[in-house]
Design a protein around this motif. Structure first.
Motif, short mmCIF file in Angstrom:
data_model
loop_
_atom_site.label_atom_id
_atom_site.label_comp_id
_atom_site.label_asym_id
_atom_site.label_seq_id
_atom_site.Cartn_x
_atom_site.Cartn_y
_atom_site.Cartn_z
N ILE A 54 0.88 -1.17 0.00
CA ILE A 54 0.00 0.00 0.00
C ILE A 54 0.91 1.21 0.00
O ILE A 54 1.64 1.45 0.96
N THR A 55 0.91 1.97 -1.08
CA THR A 55 1.89 3.04 -1.25
C THR A 55 1.39 4.41 -0.80
O THR A 55 2.21 5.30 -0.55
N ALA A 56 0.08 4.61 -0.72
CA ALA A 56 -0.42 5.95 -0.38
C ALA A 56 -1.76 5.86 0.33
O ALA A 56 -2.61 5.04 -0.03
N ILE A 57 -1.93 6.72 1.34
CA ILE A 57 -3.21 6.92 1.99
C ILE A 57 -3.36 8.41 2.23
O ILE A 57 -2.46 9.05 2.79
N SER A 58 -4.47 8.97 1.81
CA SER A 58 -4.73 10.40 2.02
C SER A 58 -6.21 10.58 2.30
O SER A 58 -7.02 9.70 2.03
N GLY A 59 -6.57 11.74 2.84
CA GLY A 59 -7.96 11.92 3.25
C GLY A 59 -8.47 13.34 3.09
O GLY A 59 -7.71 14.29 2.89
N ASP A 60 -9.79 13.45 3.16
CA ASP A 60 -10.50 14.73 3.16
C ASP A 60 -11.61 14.62 4.20
O ASP A 60 -12.58 13.89 4.01
N LEU A 61 -11.47 15.34 5.30
CA LEU A 61 -12.43 15.22 6.39
C LEU A 61 -13.84 15.63 5.98
O LEU A 61 -14.81 15.19 6.59
N GLU A 62 -13.97 16.47 4.96
CA GLU A 62 -15.28 16.94 4.55
C GLU A 62 -15.92 16.03 3.50
O GLU A 62 -17.06 16.26 3.09
N GLY A 63 -15.21 15.03 3.05
CA GLY A 63 -15.79 14.09 2.09
C GLY A 63 -15.93 14.64 0.69
O GLY A 63 -16.75 14.14 -0.10
N GLY A 64 -15.12 15.65 0.35
CA GLY A 64 -15.23 16.27 -0.96
C GLY A 64 -14.22 15.78 -1.97
O GLY A 64 -14.09 16.35 -3.05
N ALA A 65 -13.49 14.74 -1.64
CA ALA A 65 -12.48 14.15 -2.53
C ALA A 65 -11.34 15.10 -2.84
O ALA A 65 -10.64 14.92 -3.83
N ALA A 66 -11.14 16.11 -1.98
CA ALA A 66 -9.98 17.00 -2.13
C ALA A 66 -8.89 16.46 -1.21
O ALA A 66 -8.60 17.01 -0.15
N TYR A 67 -8.30 15.35 -1.59
CA TYR A 67 -7.41 14.61 -0.72
C TYR A 67 -6.12 15.37 -0.45
O TYR A 67 -5.56 16.02 -1.33
N GLY A 68 -5.66 15.27 0.78
CA GLY A 68 -4.45 15.95 1.20
C GLY A 68 -3.20 15.15 0.89
O GLY A 68 -3.19 14.27 0.02
N SER A 69 -2.16 15.42 1.67
CA SER A 69 -0.87 14.78 1.44
C SER A 69 -0.93 13.29 1.78
O SER A 69 -1.70 12.86 2.65
#
Length: 288
Positions: A54-69
């Motif tokens: 698994i090479t990457a995990i990123s998230g967006d707390l607002e659920g808008g698919a604007a994923y961070g680092s």
């Protein structure tokens, strides 16, 4: 006779207080790389160039698919570590076999078979459900203990390892309390314990322009990126050794991390304290 292990992790981000309709799940592939997402969390599994991790995990707390680092400094992988410090890893083994189990708006899931590192072989099931804030990782595997692999088992251990970019690492032990450290030196960068670990979480970003790796502090304001990774263990076995990783132990690009032992162990004198990396501990035990 093979030693069999079944483990589960939930790699997730903090819950959002924002209420909105849950976005649909998506699963896309680019060659041998698979990207799973649901608006809140995105994960990438790489199966290219002899890699299975698994090479990457990123998230967006607002659920808008604007994923961070990407919070991973080095991907989640299976490793076999020898007394000499040699490492065989699924990140450099032959490519695994990927099967899509579900690709719907409510659930995306893949099965990864033949994940190998030395004498260890696993099957992973990676899943993201609609509205979930995390990636579900279910692993089932075994270590071949017959014939020419018997010697290897006596002189090495098998682990899952993940290195992350957040600055501070915490371990929550439901029956015992909490452990925390940040920016540790190499000889004090692993916390080994056989106590029941409920959660391991890594919090805080750094200002890369002001961070001094030789310092005991770091600037986490200004243009520093605030990120976190929360690992919840939903299946394990009694007495299983785990390790938190801080500072120098997380490699050249990481600041925190987590290890769970699948085979092998550390002596009692190494437990419940910060010490060197796994290969150094194994060598010390061999000399005792």
């Amino acid at each position: 006779m093979a030693k069999v292990f079944v483990l589960q992790l939930l790699l997730l981000f903090s819950l959002s207080t924002i209420t909105r309709a849950a976005p649909a799940c998506t699963l896309t592939s680019n060659g041998d790389d698979y990207t799973m997402a649901n608006g809140y969390v995105q994960a990438i599994f790489s199966n290219s160039g002899g890699s299975a991790m698994i090479t990457a995990i990123s998230g967006d707390l607002e659920g808008g698919a604007a994923y961070g680092s990407n919070v991973l400094a080095d991907g989640y992988q299976l490793q076999q570590v020898s007394l000499s410090g040699a490492i065989e890893t699924s990140a450099t083994s032959s490519a695994a076999t990927v099967k899509v189990l579900s690709n719907t708006s409510s659930l995306v899931s893949i099965q990864v078979s033949d994940v190998t590192a030395g004498s260890a072989t696993e099957t992973w099931v990676l899943s993201i459900a609609m509205g979930a804030r995390g990636l579900q990782v279910n692993t089932t595997g075994s270590v071949n203990s017959i014939a020419n692999n018997t010697k290897a088992l006596k002189t090495s251990i098998c682990i899952h390892k993940i290195l992350a970019t957040p600055l501070s690492v915490y371990g929550f032990y439901p029956n015992d309390g909490v452990v925390q450290l940040m920016n540790a030196n190499a000889d004090q960068s692993y916390f080994y314990t056989a106590r029941d670990l409920g959660r391991a979480y890594m919090i805080g970003g750094i200002n890369p322009n002001n961070f001094n790796e030789n310092s005991t502090t770091a600037d986490i304001v200004g243009d520093g990126t605030q990120i976190s990774l929360d690992i919840q263990r939903t299946a394990s076995y009694p007495g299983q050794v785990t390790a938190l990783i801080s500072g120098k132990g997380a490699g050249p690009n990481g600041l925190s991390g987590f290890v769970e032992f699948l085979t092998g162990n550390v002596t009692e004198r190494s437990l419940d304290s910060w010490g060197p990396d796994i290969s150094d501990v194994l060598q010390q035990q061999q000399q005792q």
